[in-house]
Design a protein around this motif. Structure first.
Motif, PDB file in Angstrom:
ATOM      1  N   MET A  96      -0.397   1.383  -8.863  1.00  0.00           N
ATOM      2  CA  MET A  96      -1.582   0.969  -8.741  1.00  0.00           C
ATOM      3  C   MET A  96      -2.200   0.903  -7.285  1.00  0.00           C
ATOM      4  N   VAL A  97      -1.160   1.142  -6.435  1.00  0.00           N
ATOM      5  CA  VAL A  97      -1.818   1.248  -4.949  1.00  0.00           C
ATOM      6  C   VAL A  97      -2.026   2.446  -4.572  1.00  0.00           C
ATOM      7  N   THR A  98      -3.257   2.629  -3.915  1.00  0.00           N
ATOM      8  CA  THR A  98      -3.652   4.080  -3.365  1.00  0.00           C
ATOM      9  C   THR A  98      -3.744   3.796  -1.780  1.00  0.00           C
ATOM     10  N   ALA A  99      -3.925   4.967  -1.027  1.00  0.00           N
ATOM     11  CA  ALA A  99      -3.899   5.080   0.550  1.00  0.00           C
ATOM     12  C   ALA A  99      -5.368   4.073   0.748  1.00  0.00           C
ATOM     13  N   GLY A 100      -6.434   4.297  -0.067  1.00  0.00           N
ATOM     14  CA  GLY A 100      -7.488   3.493   0.341  1.00  0.00           C
ATOM     15  C   GLY A 100      -7.370   1.908   0.013  1.00  0.00           C
ATOM     16  N   ASP A 101      -6.455   1.469  -0.194  1.00  0.00           N
ATOM     17  CA  ASP A 101      -6.185   0.061  -0.678  1.00  0.00           C
ATOM     18  C   ASP A 101      -5.807  -0.696   0.717  1.00  0.00           C
ATOM     19  N   VAL A 102      -6.029  -1.973   0.701  1.00  0.00           N
ATOM     20  CA  VAL A 102      -5.360  -2.665   1.686  1.00  0.00           C
ATOM     21  C   VAL A 102      -4.396  -3.664   0.894  1.00  0.00           C
ATOM     22  N   LEU A 103      -3.286  -3.936   1.420  1.00  0.00           N
ATOM     23  CA  LEU A 103      -2.141  -4.871   0.772  1.00  0.00           C
ATOM     24  C   LEU A 103      -2.017  -6.013   1.721  1.00  0.00           C
ATOM     25  N   ILE A 104      -1.985  -7.302   0.844  1.00  0.00           N
ATOM     26  CA  ILE A 104      -1.827  -8.379   1.441  1.00  0.00           C
ATOM     27  C   ILE A 104      -0.354  -8.881   1.059  1.00  0.00           C
ATOM     28  N   ALA A 105       0.534  -8.930   1.989  1.00  0.00           N
ATOM     29  CA  ALA A 105       1.808  -9.192   1.379  1.00  0.00           C
ATOM     30  C   ALA A 105       2.077 -10.644   2.020  1.00  0.00           C
ATOM     31  N   ILE A 106       2.626 -11.425   1.166  1.00  0.00           N
ATOM     32  CA  ILE A 106       2.789 -12.906   1.557  1.00  0.00           C
ATOM     33  C   ILE A 106       4.257 -13.145   1.164  1.00  0.00           C
ATOM     34  N   SER A 107       5.050 -13.629   2.344  1.00  0.00           N
ATOM     35  CA  SER A 107       6.234 -14.488   2.569  1.00  0.00           C
ATOM     36  C   SER A 107       6.536 -15.107   3.459  1.00  0.00           C
ATOM     37  N   TYR A 108       6.804 -16.308   3.133  1.00  0.00           N
ATOM     38  CA  TYR A 108       6.989 -17.355   4.302  1.00  0.00           C
ATOM     39  C   TYR A 108       8.061 -16.895   5.258  1.00  0.00           C
ATOM     40  N   SER A 109       9.153 -16.470   4.820  1.00  0.00           N
ATOM     41  CA  SER A 109      10.283 -16.215   5.709  1.00  0.00           C
ATOM     42  C   SER A 109      10.065 -14.887   6.424  1.00  0.00           C
ATOM     43  N   GLY A 110       9.170 -13.875   5.585  1.00  0.00           N
ATOM     44  CA  GLY A 110       8.890 -12.415   6.342  1.00  0.00           C
ATOM     45  C   GLY A 110      10.014 -11.599   5.901  1.00  0.00           C
ATOM     46  N   GLU A 111      11.001 -11.955   5.006  1.00  0.00           N
ATOM     47  CA  GLU A 111      12.001 -11.166   4.838  1.00  0.00           C
ATOM     48  C   GLU A 111      12.303 -11.060   3.358  1.00  0.00           C
ATOM     49  N   SER A 112      11.331 -11.167   2.669  1.00  0.00           N
ATOM     50  CA  SER A 112      11.648 -11.120   1.065  1.00  0.00           C
ATOM     51  C   SER A 112      12.149  -9.524   0.865  1.00  0.00           C
ATOM     52  N   SER A 113      13.116  -9.543   0.197  1.00  0.00           N
ATOM     53  CA  SER A 113      13.429  -8.010  -0.131  1.00  0.00           C
ATOM     54  C   SER A 113      12.713  -7.432  -1.109  1.00  0.00           C
ATOM     55  N   GLU A 114      12.358  -8.007  -1.957  1.00  0.00           N
ATOM     56  CA  GLU A 114      11.436  -7.178  -2.955  1.00  0.00           C
ATOM     57  C   GLU A 114      10.390  -6.722  -2.256  1.00  0.00           C
ATOM     58  N   LEU A 115       9.690  -7.291  -1.445  1.00  0.00           N
ATOM     59  CA  LEU A 115       8.550  -6.708  -0.588  1.00  0.00           C
ATOM     60  C   LEU A 115       9.012  -5.590   0.268  1.00  0.00           C
ATOM     61  N   MET A 116      10.190  -5.962   1.113  1.00  0.00           N
ATOM     62  CA  MET A 116      10.779  -5.001   2.169  1.00  0.00           C
ATOM     63  C   MET A 116      11.031  -3.583   1.310  1.00  0.00           C
ATOM     64  N   THR A 117      11.272  -3.699   0.193  1.00  0.00           N
ATOM     65  CA  THR A 117      11.807  -2.531  -0.740  1.00  0.00           C
ATOM     66  C   THR A 117      10.583  -1.657  -0.801  1.00  0.00           C
ATOM     67  N   ILE A 118       9.409  -2.109  -0.885  1.00  0.00           N
ATOM     68  CA  ILE A 118       8.147  -1.428  -1.450  1.00  0.00           C
ATOM     69  C   ILE A 118       7.339  -0.979  -0.286  1.00  0.00           C
ATOM     70  N   LEU A 119       7.463  -2.004   0.892  1.00  0.00           N
ATOM     71  CA  LEU A 119       6.207  -1.708   1.977  1.00  0.00           C
ATOM     72  C   LEU A 119       6.366  -0.453   2.857  1.00  0.00           C
ATOM     73  N   PRO A 120       7.586   0.055   3.054  1.00  0.00           N
ATOM     74  CA  PRO A 120       8.059   1.249   3.700  1.00  0.00           C
ATOM     75  C   PRO A 120       7.272   2.316   3.089  1.00  0.00           C
ATOM     76  N   VAL A 121       7.198   2.323   1.784  1.00  0.00           N
ATOM     77  CA  VAL A 121       6.588   3.362   0.862  1.00  0.00           C
ATOM     78  C   VAL A 121       5.161   3.351   0.992  1.00  0.00           C
ATOM     79  N   VAL A 122       4.679   1.950   0.841  1.00  0.00           N
ATOM     80  CA  VAL A 122       3.010   1.813   0.994  1.00  0.00           C
ATOM     81  C   VAL A 122       2.610   2.197   2.255  1.00  0.00           C
ATOM     82  N   LYS A 123       3.620   1.764   3.492  1.00  0.00           N
ATOM     83  CA  LYS A 123       3.156   2.268   4.653  1.00  0.00           C
ATOM     84  C   LYS A 123       3.121   3.617   4.876  1.00  0.00           C
ATOM     85  N   ARG A 124       3.978   4.655   4.277  1.00  0.00           N
ATOM     86  CA  ARG A 124       3.823   5.962   4.227  1.00  0.00           C
ATOM     87  C   ARG A 124       2.650   6.569   3.538  1.00  0.00           C
ATOM     88  N   MET A 125       2.272   5.841   2.548  1.00  0.00           N
ATOM     89  CA  MET A 125       1.104   6.285   1.860  1.00  0.00           C
ATOM     90  C   MET A 125      -0.024   6.242   2.616  1.00  0.00           C
TER      91      MET A 125
END
Length: 332
Positions: A96-125
């Motif tokens: 669902m995510v494209t290069a033209g999108d902006v992703l708002i990632a929310i995690s109080y600890s900033g270490e959510s494993s579920e988010l950190m799994t996908i964010l490097p891929v999103v970053k590369r896009m």
């Protein structure tokens, strides 16, 4: 059976409730002061305002619930947005995510494993990332293009464990960003109504007179030279409590209502000799079919009338409105 709840317990419960509200209010005030200290929120707003795609919000647990609300608020105020669950994103929904999108990632600890799994891929896009965390030195803050610090001194939870104050602050910052974007986009009441067609505001701002007026044979009308008794028959058959009086070109020249009839009863003994043109109200209030229904409501309220005639650009009768029609349409 209800547990006993004495006066001391009641007072204690009230103190806890008030302390919670004060804790959260203080945290929002601290966030407000923090926003003035750096330009991170301005950077985030600029990123979102210039987004060519959609805003994708993601988070898990309580952060996910807050993320859903932020996405919904953005979407309803002129910023196309959606929520994507990070675990589902790791199993296909990342499409669902494209290069033209902006992703708002929310995690109080900033270490959510579920988010950190996908964010490097999103970053590369090439997708830009805004992080909302309470830890400026976290992995999520480091990978983001913009970091929004939603740190709180203490959760409202007495054990300082349950996300309470932190989620409130995150939600408040999401609202602040949405409102700023709303204003920058020139978002108006009419735009809000288009995204809320089922709501009361949507009905008020999107409903035209033509949508609710009676037309065709349902419109009561007679010629000015007919007897009052014939006009009363028309009023009874059409059930609008009035009839329009029209000329030979179907232009209204007057109106006669049930109220007019009641007032005549005291003065007229023989209705059979009365011509409707002699007792009608001339120059009746009219409205165009393309006007908003709320405009008709305003006229009715101002002149204390329950019915209005609808005329086209040539002044010809094309419909009629009763206050009940507007009530049924939930315009009022």
């Amino acid at each position: 059976m209800l547990k006993a709840f004495d006066a001391n317990q009641a007072a204690h419960a009230l103190r806890l409730a008030q302390a919670t509200l004060q804790n959260e209010a203080d945290a929002i005030a601290a966030l407000n002061d923090r926003l003035a200290a750096d330009d991170s929120v301005v950077q985030a707003i600029a990123l979102l305002l210039n987004c060519k795609g959609r805003v994708v919000v993601s988070g898990i647990g309580k952060s996910g619930h807050i993320g859903r609300k932020i996405a919904a608020t953005l979407a309803s105020t002129g910023t196309p947005a959606l929520f994507v669950h990070p675990a589902e994103a790791a199993h296909g929904d990342l499409g669902m995510v494209t290069a033209g999108d902006v992703l708002i990632a929310i995690s109080y600890s900033g270490e959510s494993s579920e988010l950190m799994t996908i964010l490097p891929v999103v970053k590369r896009m090439g997708t830009r990332i805004i992080a909302m965390t309470g830890k400026p030195g976290s992995s999520l803050a480091d990978i983001a293009d913009v970091h929004l610090n939603v740190a709180v001194a203490k959760e409202a939870c007495p054990m300082n464990l349950a996300p309470t104050t932190s989620t409130t602050v995150t939600l408040a910052l999401g609202d602040a960003i949405a409102v700023a974007l709303l204003d920058l986009r020139g978002f108006k009441e009419e735009d809000f109504a288009r995204s809320h067609p089922g709501g009361a505001l949507g009905r008020r701002l999107l409903t035209h007179v033509r949508d609710v007026m009676r037309s065709g044979d349902a419109v009561p009308k007679v010629q000015a030279d007919v007897k009052l008794t014939d006009a009363l028959l028309e009023i009874t058959q059409k059930g609008m409590g009035m009839t329009a009086i029209v000329d030979g070109d179907n232009r209204p020249v007057g109106v006669f209502t049930d109220g007019d009839l009641r007032r005549m009863i005291e003065k007229v003994q023989d209705f059979s000799k009365v011509v409707i043109g002699d007792v009608m109200h001339a120059n009746p209030r009219t409205i165009a079919p393309e006007k908003m229904a709320v405009d008709a409501v305003a006229v009715m309220e101002e002149f204390r009338i329950n019915q209005m005639l609808v005329t086209d650009a040539d002044g010809k009768l094309v419909g009629a409105l009763h206050i009940h029609d507007l009530t049924r349409a939930k315009v009022i």
